[in-house]
Design a protein around this motif. Sequence first.
Motif, short mmCIF file in Angstrom:
data_model
loop_
_atom_site.label_atom_id
_atom_site.label_comp_id
_atom_site.label_asym_id
_atom_site.label_seq_id
_atom_site.Cartn_x
_atom_site.Cartn_y
_atom_site.Cartn_z
N VAL A 40 26.13 7.08 64.59
CA VAL A 40 27.22 7.85 64.00
C VAL A 40 26.77 8.40 62.65
O VAL A 40 26.44 7.63 61.74
CB VAL A 40 28.49 6.98 63.83
CG1 VAL A 40 29.65 7.83 63.33
CG2 VAL A 40 28.85 6.27 65.13
N GLU A 41 26.74 9.72 62.53
CA GLU A 41 26.37 10.34 61.26
C GLU A 41 27.51 10.15 60.25
O GLU A 41 28.70 10.22 60.62
CB GLU A 41 26.11 11.84 61.45
CG GLU A 41 24.96 12.14 62.41
CD GLU A 41 23.62 11.61 61.90
OE1 GLU A 41 23.44 11.55 60.67
OE2 GLU A 41 22.77 11.25 62.73
N LEU A 42 27.16 9.96 58.99
CA LEU A 42 28.18 9.66 57.98
C LEU A 42 29.17 10.82 57.82
O LEU A 42 30.36 10.59 57.57
CB LEU A 42 27.54 9.34 56.64
CG LEU A 42 26.66 8.08 56.62
CD1 LEU A 42 26.17 7.82 55.20
CD2 LEU A 42 27.40 6.88 57.16
N ASP A 43 28.69 12.08 57.96
CA ASP A 43 29.62 13.20 57.78
C ASP A 43 30.54 13.38 58.99
O ASP A 43 31.47 14.17 58.94
CB ASP A 43 28.87 14.49 57.46
CG ASP A 43 27.89 14.88 58.56
OD1 ASP A 43 27.73 14.11 59.54
OD2 ASP A 43 27.28 15.96 58.44
N GLU A 44 30.27 12.64 60.06
CA GLU A 44 31.15 12.68 61.23
C GLU A 44 32.02 11.43 61.35
O GLU A 44 32.92 11.37 62.18
CB GLU A 44 30.31 12.84 62.51
CG GLU A 44 29.52 14.14 62.55
CD GLU A 44 28.62 14.21 63.77
OE1 GLU A 44 28.52 13.20 64.50
OE2 GLU A 44 28.03 15.28 63.99
N TRP A 45 31.72 10.43 60.54
CA TRP A 45 32.42 9.14 60.64
C TRP A 45 33.88 9.29 60.17
O TRP A 45 34.16 9.92 59.17
CB TRP A 45 31.70 8.10 59.80
CG TRP A 45 32.27 6.72 59.90
CD1 TRP A 45 31.93 5.76 60.81
CD2 TRP A 45 33.29 6.14 59.06
NE1 TRP A 45 32.66 4.61 60.58
CE2 TRP A 45 33.50 4.83 59.52
CE3 TRP A 45 34.03 6.60 57.97
CZ2 TRP A 45 34.41 3.96 58.92
CZ3 TRP A 45 34.95 5.75 57.37
CH2 TRP A 45 35.14 4.45 57.85
N PHE A 47 37.68 6.79 60.07
CA PHE A 47 38.39 5.54 60.37
C PHE A 47 39.87 5.83 60.25
O PHE A 47 40.32 6.43 59.27
CB PHE A 47 37.99 4.43 59.40
CG PHE A 47 38.67 3.12 59.68
CD1 PHE A 47 38.15 2.25 60.64
CD2 PHE A 47 39.82 2.77 59.00
CE1 PHE A 47 38.79 1.05 60.91
CE2 PHE A 47 40.46 1.56 59.26
CZ PHE A 47 39.94 0.70 60.22
N ALA A 48 40.66 5.42 61.27
CA ALA A 48 42.08 5.74 61.29
C ALA A 48 42.88 4.49 61.65
O ALA A 48 42.44 3.65 62.44
CB ALA A 48 42.36 6.84 62.30
N ILE A 49 44.05 4.39 61.06
CA ILE A 49 45.03 3.37 61.44
C ILE A 49 46.26 4.09 61.95
O ILE A 49 46.83 4.95 61.26
CB ILE A 49 45.41 2.46 60.25
CG1 ILE A 49 44.17 1.71 59.74
CG2 ILE A 49 46.49 1.46 60.66
CD1 ILE A 49 44.43 0.86 58.50
N ASP A 62 33.37 9.55 52.69
CA ASP A 62 33.49 9.70 51.24
C ASP A 62 34.79 9.10 50.73
O ASP A 62 34.83 8.51 49.64
CB ASP A 62 33.39 11.17 50.85
CG ASP A 62 31.99 11.72 51.01
OD1 ASP A 62 31.04 10.92 51.10
OD2 ASP A 62 31.84 12.96 51.06
N GLU A 63 35.85 9.25 51.48
CA GLU A 63 37.14 8.68 51.08
C GLU A 63 37.09 7.16 51.12
O GLU A 63 37.69 6.48 50.27
CB GLU A 63 38.25 9.22 51.98
CG GLU A 63 38.55 10.69 51.70
CD GLU A 63 39.44 11.32 52.76
OE1 GLU A 63 40.04 12.37 52.46
OE2 GLU A 63 39.53 10.79 53.89
N LEU A 64 36.38 6.60 52.09
CA LEU A 64 36.23 5.13 52.15
C LEU A 64 35.46 4.64 50.94
O LEU A 64 35.83 3.64 50.31
CB LEU A 64 35.51 4.72 53.44
CG LEU A 64 35.37 3.21 53.64
CD1 LEU A 64 36.69 2.61 54.12
CD2 LEU A 64 34.25 2.87 54.62
N MET A 65 34.40 5.36 50.57
CA MET A 65 33.57 4.96 49.43
C MET A 65 34.33 5.03 48.11
O MET A 65 33.96 4.37 47.13
CB MET A 65 32.32 5.84 49.35
CG MET A 65 31.35 5.68 50.49
SD MET A 65 30.67 4.02 50.67
CE MET A 65 31.54 3.47 52.13
N GLY A 91 32.23 -4.13 51.36
CA GLY A 91 33.11 -3.29 52.15
C GLY A 91 34.49 -3.19 51.52
O GLY A 91 34.71 -3.60 50.37
N VAL A 92 35.40 -2.61 52.26
CA VAL A 92 36.77 -2.38 51.81
C VAL A 92 37.70 -3.32 52.55
O VAL A 92 37.64 -3.42 53.79
CB VAL A 92 37.18 -0.91 52.04
CG1 VAL A 92 38.64 -0.69 51.67
CG2 VAL A 92 36.28 0.02 51.23
#
Length: 197
Positions: A40-45, A47-49, A62-65, A91-92
């Motif tokens: 998985v490329e980082l610019d395509e990664w 995460f959703a809830i 970038d939002e996760l970081m 991690g978060v």
Amino acid sequence: MAVFSRGFGARRRESDERLPPGQYLTEDFPVLSAGPTPRVELDEWRFAIRNENGATKAWTWDELMALPIEEVTTDIHCVTRWSKLGTHWRGVSIDTLFEGIETDAGYAMAHSYGGYTTNVPMEDLLEGKSWVVFEFEGEPLDPEHGGPARLIVPHLYFWKSAKWVRGLTLMEHDAPGFWEQNGYNMHGDPWTEERYW
């Protein structure tokens, strides 16, 4: 009398009280996966809830970081009987990701790139019990271990710590994920050996 080779003998529980019943200590980090390793490329990664009403909150890499990042030191336990003590992650917290999410759900289904799923009760995800992690022992998480990011729920068997995690779907009722449909326990507490049905 039949003679059995050493391989048939179960390993004895080692004396370290940090090891749950039936576990042995390893210094390695075994790779156990069902299916090919997703890349998985980082610019395509993403995460959703998604809550039980369908409302969805999502993050890019970038939002996760940009969220508060925590250092996590914890033991991990695989249902195949190895345990690794004192592992270090960054991690978060799932608590951070749940800020602002409205839910009365009792369970979550973790979804991974590659199609893997596993169910986790909300009480095992929240209150400092789980993280989305992207570093292991000071290095970016290898794809073989779930990189770029995986869930860790270290107080449950490690199949609950979904590799290549891409999101959580919140559920009012429990439902089995991949391994749970194939005979693994719905919960997975290593201290009570909740291994299989």
